[in-house]
Scaffold this active site. Structure first.
Site, PDB file in Angstrom:
ATOM      1  N   ASN A 167      -5.379   3.096 -12.849  1.00  0.00           N
ATOM      2  CA  ASN A 167      -4.346   2.146 -12.420  1.00  0.00           C
ATOM      3  C   ASN A 167      -2.980   2.770 -12.642  1.00  0.00           C
ATOM      4  O   ASN A 167      -2.804   3.626 -13.519  1.00  0.00           O
ATOM      5  CB  ASN A 167      -4.452   0.845 -13.230  1.00  0.00           C
ATOM      6  CG  ASN A 167      -3.438  -0.187 -12.780  1.00  0.00           C
ATOM      7  OD1 ASN A 167      -3.298  -0.454 -11.579  1.00  0.00           O
ATOM      8  ND2 ASN A 167      -2.716  -0.775 -13.711  1.00  0.00           N
ATOM      9  N   GLY A 184       0.788  -1.233   0.000  1.00  0.00           N
ATOM     10  CA  GLY A 184       0.000   0.000   0.000  1.00  0.00           C
ATOM     11  C   GLY A 184       0.814   1.273   0.000  1.00  0.00           C
ATOM     12  O   GLY A 184       0.345   2.294   0.501  1.00  0.00           O
ATOM     13  N   SER A 185       2.006   1.269  -0.598  1.00  0.00           N
ATOM     14  CA  SER A 185       2.798   2.504  -0.605  1.00  0.00           C
ATOM     15  C   SER A 185       2.147   3.573  -1.464  1.00  0.00           C
ATOM     16  O   SER A 185       2.206   4.769  -1.137  1.00  0.00           O
ATOM     17  CB  SER A 185       4.235   2.236  -1.066  1.00  0.00           C
ATOM     18  OG  SER A 185       4.294   1.928  -2.442  1.00  0.00           O
ATOM     19  N   HIS A 201       1.048   1.581 -13.337  1.00  0.00           N
ATOM     20  CA  HIS A 201       1.842   0.438 -13.785  1.00  0.00           C
ATOM     21  C   HIS A 201       3.313   0.832 -13.790  1.00  0.00           C
ATOM     22  O   HIS A 201       3.663   1.907 -14.299  1.00  0.00           O
ATOM     23  CB  HIS A 201       1.397   0.017 -15.189  1.00  0.00           C
ATOM     24  CG  HIS A 201       2.107  -1.193 -15.697  1.00  0.00           C
ATOM     25  ND1 HIS A 201       1.847  -2.457 -15.210  1.00  0.00           N
ATOM     26  CD2 HIS A 201       3.087  -1.345 -16.629  1.00  0.00           C
ATOM     27  CE1 HIS A 201       2.631  -3.328 -15.838  1.00  0.00           C
ATOM     28  NE2 HIS A 201       3.384  -2.673 -16.697  1.00  0.00           N
ATOM     29  N   ILE A 227      -7.243  -9.137 -12.127  1.00  0.00           N
ATOM     30  CA  ILE A 227      -7.777  -8.587 -13.371  1.00  0.00           C
ATOM     31  C   ILE A 227      -9.274  -8.396 -13.205  1.00  0.00           C
ATOM     32  O   ILE A 227      -9.998  -9.321 -12.810  1.00  0.00           O
ATOM     33  CB  ILE A 227      -7.473  -9.517 -14.558  1.00  0.00           C
ATOM     34  CG1 ILE A 227      -5.964  -9.612 -14.769  1.00  0.00           C
ATOM     35  CG2 ILE A 227      -8.156  -8.998 -15.826  1.00  0.00           C
ATOM     36  CD1 ILE A 227      -5.566 -10.610 -15.841  1.00  0.00           C
ATOM     37  N   LEU A 228      -9.756  -7.196 -13.479  1.00  0.00           N
ATOM     38  CA  LEU A 228     -11.169  -6.875 -13.299  1.00  0.00           C
ATOM     39  C   LEU A 228     -12.000  -7.386 -14.469  1.00  0.00           C
ATOM     40  O   LEU A 228     -11.569  -7.345 -15.619  1.00  0.00           O
ATOM     41  CB  LEU A 228     -11.350  -5.370 -13.150  1.00  0.00           C
ATOM     42  CG  LEU A 228     -10.641  -4.733 -11.947  1.00  0.00           C
ATOM     43  CD1 LEU A 228     -10.742  -3.218 -12.024  1.00  0.00           C
ATOM     44  CD2 LEU A 228     -11.218  -5.246 -10.639  1.00  0.00           C
ATOM     45  N   GLU A 264       6.096   6.971  -8.987  1.00  0.00           N
ATOM     46  CA  GLU A 264       4.705   6.532  -8.841  1.00  0.00           C
ATOM     47  C   GLU A 264       4.003   7.363  -7.775  1.00  0.00           C
ATOM     48  O   GLU A 264       2.850   7.779  -7.942  1.00  0.00           O
ATOM     49  CB  GLU A 264       4.652   5.054  -8.438  1.00  0.00           C
ATOM     50  CG  GLU A 264       5.091   4.074  -9.502  1.00  0.00           C
ATOM     51  CD  GLU A 264       4.939   2.646  -9.032  1.00  0.00           C
ATOM     52  OE1 GLU A 264       3.880   2.319  -8.449  1.00  0.00           O
ATOM     53  OE2 GLU A 264       5.872   1.846  -9.240  1.00  0.00           O
TER      54      GLU A 264
END
Length: 226
Positions: A108, A13-14, A110, A93-94, A175
């Site tokens: 999202n 959870g960073s 990546h 994967i949704l 990120e």
């Protein structure tokens, strides 16, 4: 007006922490309504609880199908009052049903420059391949893995001495900056999808950090506070 969001995690959870920090600094105008993990031991849940955020564990192995699992998440997210979904290290994967429940409201991040190196453990793949540049991408989520329209990317150098861990840490630092920025643009209604491209209204020019210890290019550029 703060954008009500749900954050989905599977691990440390960073990126969740970077979002929490920017909200608490009043730079990111979003409100985390619920943090959902498919793994009960994800450290991100501890991070969320430290900030008195609602958490839910929905274990995917308890469902007979991906669709049932996703529908359970949709119910929790909508009951919590979230309008957008932020994937922060969520390793599932949704299904189309989930994506259709939040059209153009799922983001999202990546750890590669898409469309190169989709999938998992991509930092090590990039290092082993010998790339000279790598980075991270924030994109809208569609029905294909790591495929949706790109909002913002950060590019960092990759060195011959890099392995997945060293390159991954260099990428992770960015990120934590570009993801909250992209969420803020979503919250402000400044993102428009045109085909495969995303227009960011009134976006800054390309951001260049020339510091030799952490050089980077970010496009679109970062705004103050990010």
């Amino acid at each position: 007006m703060a954008l009500p969001i749900a954050v989905l995690i599977s691990g440390s959870g960073s990126n969740l922490q970077s979002i929490i920090d920017k909200i608490e600094q009043k730079v990111l105008h979003a409100e985390i309504k619920v943090v959902i993990s498919n793994k009960p031991d994800a450290y991100g849940l501890t991070r969320a609880k430290k900030h008195n955020l609602r958490t839910e564990v929905i274990e995917h192995q308890n469902f007979s199908s991906r669709e049932d699992f996703d529908q359970a998440m949709v119910r929790v997210i909508k009951e919590a009052g979230a309008e957008a979904v932020i994937l922060a290290g969520f390793m599932r994967i949704l299904t189309p049903a989930f994506i259709q429940a939040f059209p153009n409201k799922i983001l999202n991040i990546h750890p590669a420059i898409l469309p190169s190196f989709p999938g998992v453990r991509v930092q090590a793949q990039a290092a082993d391949y010998g790339v000279r540049f790598s980075g991270c991408t924030v994109h809208f989520v569609d029905e294909k893995m790591d495929n949706g329209p790109i909002i913002i990317q950060a590019v960092v150098p990759a060195y011959v001495s890099d392995d997945g861990q060293s390159l991954g840490q260099r990428i992770l630092n960015w990120e934590h900056r570009i993801y909250p920025q992209a969420i803020e643009w979503l919250a402000q209604g400044r993102l428009k999808i045109v085909g495969r491209k995303v227009e960011v209204r009134d976006c800054p020019p390309v951001f260049v950090q020339a510091d030799e210890t952490a050089p980077a290019f970010v496009n679109p550029g970062l705004e103050p506070g990010f």
